[in-house]
Enzyme design. Structure first.
Site, mmCIF file in Angstrom:
data_model
loop_
_atom_site.group_PDB
_atom_site.id
_atom_site.type_symbol
_atom_site.label_atom_id
_atom_site.label_comp_id
_atom_site.label_asym_id
_atom_site.label_seq_id
_atom_site.Cartn_x
_atom_site.Cartn_y
_atom_site.Cartn_z
ATOM 1 N N ARG A 142 0.871 -1.177 0.000
ATOM 2 C CA ARG A 142 0.000 0.000 0.000
ATOM 3 C C ARG A 142 0.909 1.230 0.000
ATOM 4 O O ARG A 142 1.991 1.209 0.611
ATOM 5 C CB ARG A 142 -0.901 0.035 1.241
ATOM 6 C CG ARG A 142 -2.047 -0.968 1.218
ATOM 7 C CD ARG A 142 -3.129 -0.595 0.207
ATOM 8 N NE ARG A 142 -4.260 -1.518 0.235
ATOM 9 C CZ ARG A 142 -4.425 -2.539 -0.600
ATOM 10 N NH1 ARG A 142 -3.517 -2.792 -1.533
ATOM 11 N NH2 ARG A 142 -5.502 -3.306 -0.517
ATOM 12 N N GLU A 152 -4.295 7.763 -4.591
ATOM 13 C CA GLU A 152 -4.590 7.114 -5.873
ATOM 14 C C GLU A 152 -5.907 7.615 -6.430
ATOM 15 O O GLU A 152 -6.854 7.807 -5.650
ATOM 16 C CB GLU A 152 -4.644 5.588 -5.701
ATOM 17 C CG GLU A 152 -3.293 5.020 -5.276
ATOM 18 C CD GLU A 152 -3.309 3.505 -5.051
ATOM 19 O OE1 GLU A 152 -4.361 2.880 -5.277
ATOM 20 O OE2 GLU A 152 -2.270 2.973 -4.654
ATOM 21 N N HIS A 179 -1.888 0.572 -9.752
ATOM 22 C CA HIS A 179 -2.481 -0.390 -8.799
ATOM 23 C C HIS A 179 -3.087 -1.592 -9.550
ATOM 24 O O HIS A 179 -4.289 -1.833 -9.475
ATOM 25 C CB HIS A 179 -3.538 0.291 -7.919
ATOM 26 C CG HIS A 179 -3.787 -0.450 -6.630
ATOM 27 N ND1 HIS A 179 -4.053 0.166 -5.437
ATOM 28 C CD2 HIS A 179 -3.809 -1.789 -6.360
ATOM 29 C CE1 HIS A 179 -4.235 -0.741 -4.495
ATOM 30 N NE2 HIS A 179 -4.090 -1.944 -5.035
HETATM 31 P P1 NAP Z 1 -0.494 -11.821 4.347
HETATM 32 O O1 NAP Z 1 -0.421 -13.236 3.898
HETATM 33 O O2 NAP Z 1 -1.245 -11.503 5.588
HETATM 34 O O3 NAP Z 1 1.025 -11.314 4.499
HETATM 35 C C1 NAP Z 1 1.392 -10.188 5.182
HETATM 36 C C2 NAP Z 1 2.760 -10.436 5.797
HETATM 37 O O4 NAP Z 1 3.199 -9.243 6.439
HETATM 38 C C3 NAP Z 1 2.759 -11.534 6.869
HETATM 39 O O5 NAP Z 1 3.872 -12.362 6.657
HETATM 40 C C4 NAP Z 1 2.915 -10.784 8.169
HETATM 41 O O6 NAP Z 1 3.636 -11.522 9.146
HETATM 42 C C5 NAP Z 1 3.742 -9.618 7.711
HETATM 43 N N1 NAP Z 1 3.659 -8.450 8.571
HETATM 44 C C6 NAP Z 1 2.579 -7.882 9.144
HETATM 45 N N2 NAP Z 1 2.943 -6.788 9.826
HETATM 46 C C7 NAP Z 1 4.275 -6.672 9.663
HETATM 47 C C8 NAP Z 1 5.246 -5.739 10.130
HETATM 48 N N3 NAP Z 1 4.899 -4.696 10.904
HETATM 49 N N4 NAP Z 1 6.534 -5.917 9.741
HETATM 50 C C9 NAP Z 1 6.886 -6.963 8.954
HETATM 51 N N5 NAP Z 1 6.012 -7.869 8.497
HETATM 52 C C10 NAP Z 1 4.735 -7.722 8.861
HETATM 53 O O7 NAP Z 1 -1.107 -10.897 3.224
HETATM 54 P P2 NAP Z 1 -0.966 -11.049 1.625
HETATM 55 O O8 NAP Z 1 -2.103 -11.796 1.084
HETATM 56 O O9 NAP Z 1 0.423 -11.499 1.320
HETATM 57 O O10 NAP Z 1 -1.161 -9.498 1.213
HETATM 58 C C11 NAP Z 1 -0.281 -8.504 1.698
HETATM 59 C C12 NAP Z 1 -0.754 -7.128 1.329
HETATM 60 O O11 NAP Z 1 -0.530 -6.900 -0.052
HETATM 61 C C13 NAP Z 1 -2.261 -6.885 1.482
HETATM 62 O O12 NAP Z 1 -2.598 -6.530 2.813
HETATM 63 C C14 NAP Z 1 -2.544 -5.769 0.510
HETATM 64 O O13 NAP Z 1 -2.505 -4.511 1.151
HETATM 65 C C15 NAP Z 1 -1.396 -5.871 -0.490
HETATM 66 N N6 NAP Z 1 -1.886 -6.226 -1.842
HETATM 67 C C16 NAP Z 1 -1.726 -5.346 -2.868
HETATM 68 C C17 NAP Z 1 -2.162 -5.675 -4.133
HETATM 69 C C18 NAP Z 1 -1.971 -4.735 -5.289
HETATM 70 O O14 NAP Z 1 -2.840 -4.669 -6.145
HETATM 71 N N7 NAP Z 1 -0.860 -4.031 -5.374
HETATM 72 C C19 NAP Z 1 -2.780 -6.910 -4.378
HETATM 73 C C20 NAP Z 1 -2.928 -7.782 -3.303
HETATM 74 C C21 NAP Z 1 -2.478 -7.435 -2.043
HETATM 75 P P3 NAP Z 1 3.030 -12.913 9.740
HETATM 76 O O15 NAP Z 1 2.953 -13.876 8.577
HETATM 77 O O16 NAP Z 1 4.027 -13.346 10.721
HETATM 78 O O17 NAP Z 1 1.686 -12.573 10.282
#
Ligand code: NAP
Length: 339
Positions: A242, A271, A290
């Site tokens: 984000r 955005e 995005h």
């Molecule tokens: P996810 O599986 O929940 O992964 C998030 C990771 O971040 C987890 O490994 C979590 O640790 C870690 N984390 C949380 N807080 C942290 C911190 N303060 N410091 C370091 N690591 C931290 O989520 P995901 O499905 O991979 O998606 C991640 C994010 O990508 C979404 O929330 C969304 O905002 C973004 N996204 C963007 C797009 C786009 O169009 N550009 C598309 C999809 C998603 P733990 O595993 O230990 O809990």
């Protein structure tokens, strides 16, 4: 949720397929908005005030709107991120929040890798030179890129998407993998040889830093001026998380003075990105609108999962993927199932 209160009323915001609309219509009266604009906002709010369910992407919903939606029980967002939605207020009301993880993981990782390739090899800048008729002679050092293979890839947030980016880097490009996460990832360490580091050490050691954390209070401006100063001047920053995970003015300043070499950005503090943002005019920035999950197949799968979540929740079978199912179930039990 009992049979007696059917039909449910659902507000849908976002293009859904005919089959998906039919699936929703089997359990609910659906009021459909392709998007919410200034012109139809009053109609949308009126529909929301009657609705039991809300489904859509980029939903604009705040606590005040929830107050005006007394029947609302389920919000099904067509996204994995939910930082734009008032989760605390939804928990207080016992409103279920469903999201769409997993089905977008590989596509978003592909997007991250496209940005990695484009920034390392200067693909957009150099392709634009060809398009503009500036390819007059052999490319010299001033237009060389830097390798992708073998470079150290630092994943900030090695969750679903971060792990998929790491797999591409390690298995496809022979990249050593560093990562941060709230908890350690033994499977990534065993399968890819990934190493978990503190953020400061990861920033200092990585050639490419890739952001895939959720946005929340803890990750707001996680990459600020001090963090950027820890990165190698030769390093690139990739953001598919984000926009507000990065202090954007600090990033612009670092890119302008050579504090870091390049950035590949799919997300921005505001955005759509304003045309006057310096990021739109910098050769060392690849900016995409995005598009992390924006393929035909993945957007279809996300919409389908969101529909299935909403129908499952309203029908009482439960959602497939939700953020606060415990709070919702407690509230359902507290209200004797009659909501
Ligand atoms: P996810 O599986 O929940 O992964 C998030 C990771 O971040 C987890 O490994 C979590 O640790 C870690 N984390 C949380 N807080 C942290 C911190 N303060 N410091 C370091 N690591 C931290 O989520 P995901 O499905 O991979 O998606 C991640 C994010 O990508 C979404 O929330 C969304 O905002 C973004 N996204 C963007 C797009 C786009 O169009 N550009 C598309 C999809 C998603 P733990 O595993 O230990 O809990």
């Amino acid at each position: 949720m009992g049979e007696t209160s059917r039909p449910w009323r659902v507000v849908a915001v976002r293009r859904l397929s005919e089959a998906q609309l039919a699936e929703l219509s089997a359990v609910a009266d659906v009021e459909y908005f392709e998007e919410v604009t200034d012109e139809n906002r009053a109609d949308f709010l009126a529909a929301l005030s009657r609705a039991h369910g809300l489904i859509g992407g980029k939903l604009e919903l705040d606590e005040a709107m929830l107050t005006e939606a007394p029947a609302l029980q389920v919000v099904s967002t067509i996204s994995v991120g939910y930082d734009h939605l008032p989760l605390a207020a939804m928990n207080r009301r016992g409103i279920l929040l469903c999201n769409t993880p997993n089905v977008l993981t590989e596509t978003t990782a592909d997007t991250a890798f496209a940005l990695i390739m484009a920034t390392q090899r200067r693909l957009v800048e150099l392709a634009n030179r060809v398009r503009d008729g500036e390819w007059q002679t052999h490319v010299g050092r001033e237009h060389f890129g830097v390798d992708v293979h073998g470079k150290t890839l630092g994943i900030v947030g090695a969750g679903r998407i971060g792990a998929a980016i790491a797999r591409r880097g390690a298995m496809g490009f022979g990249m050593p993998i560093l990562y941060t996460a709230a908890s350690s990832k033994p499977e990534l360490e065993a399968s890819l040889g990934a190493r978990r580091l503190e953020l400061d050490a990861l920033l200092a050691e990585s050639d490419i830093v890739c952001l895939s954390v959720p946005y929340n209070d803890d990750t707001h401006h996680l990459i600020d001026a001090a963090a950027l100063a820890r990165m190698k001047p030769s390093a690139a920053l990739i953001n598919v998380a984000r926009g507000k995970v990065v202090d954007e003015p600090a990033l612009i300043e670092a890119l302008q003075r050579g504090g870091i070499r390049a950035a590949g950005l799919d997300v921005f503090a505001e955005e759509p990105l304003l045309a006057r943002s310096p990021l739109t005019a910098m050769d060392n920035v690849v900016a995409t609108p995005h598009i992390g999950s924006a393929t035909h197949e993945t957007r279809e799968a996300m919409a389908q999962l969101a529909v299935d979540n909403l129908v499952g929740a309203l029908a009482g079978d439960g959602p497939l993927t939700a953020i606060n199912e415990d709070a919702w179930r407690k509230s359902t039990v507290a209200s004797g199932g009659a909501r």
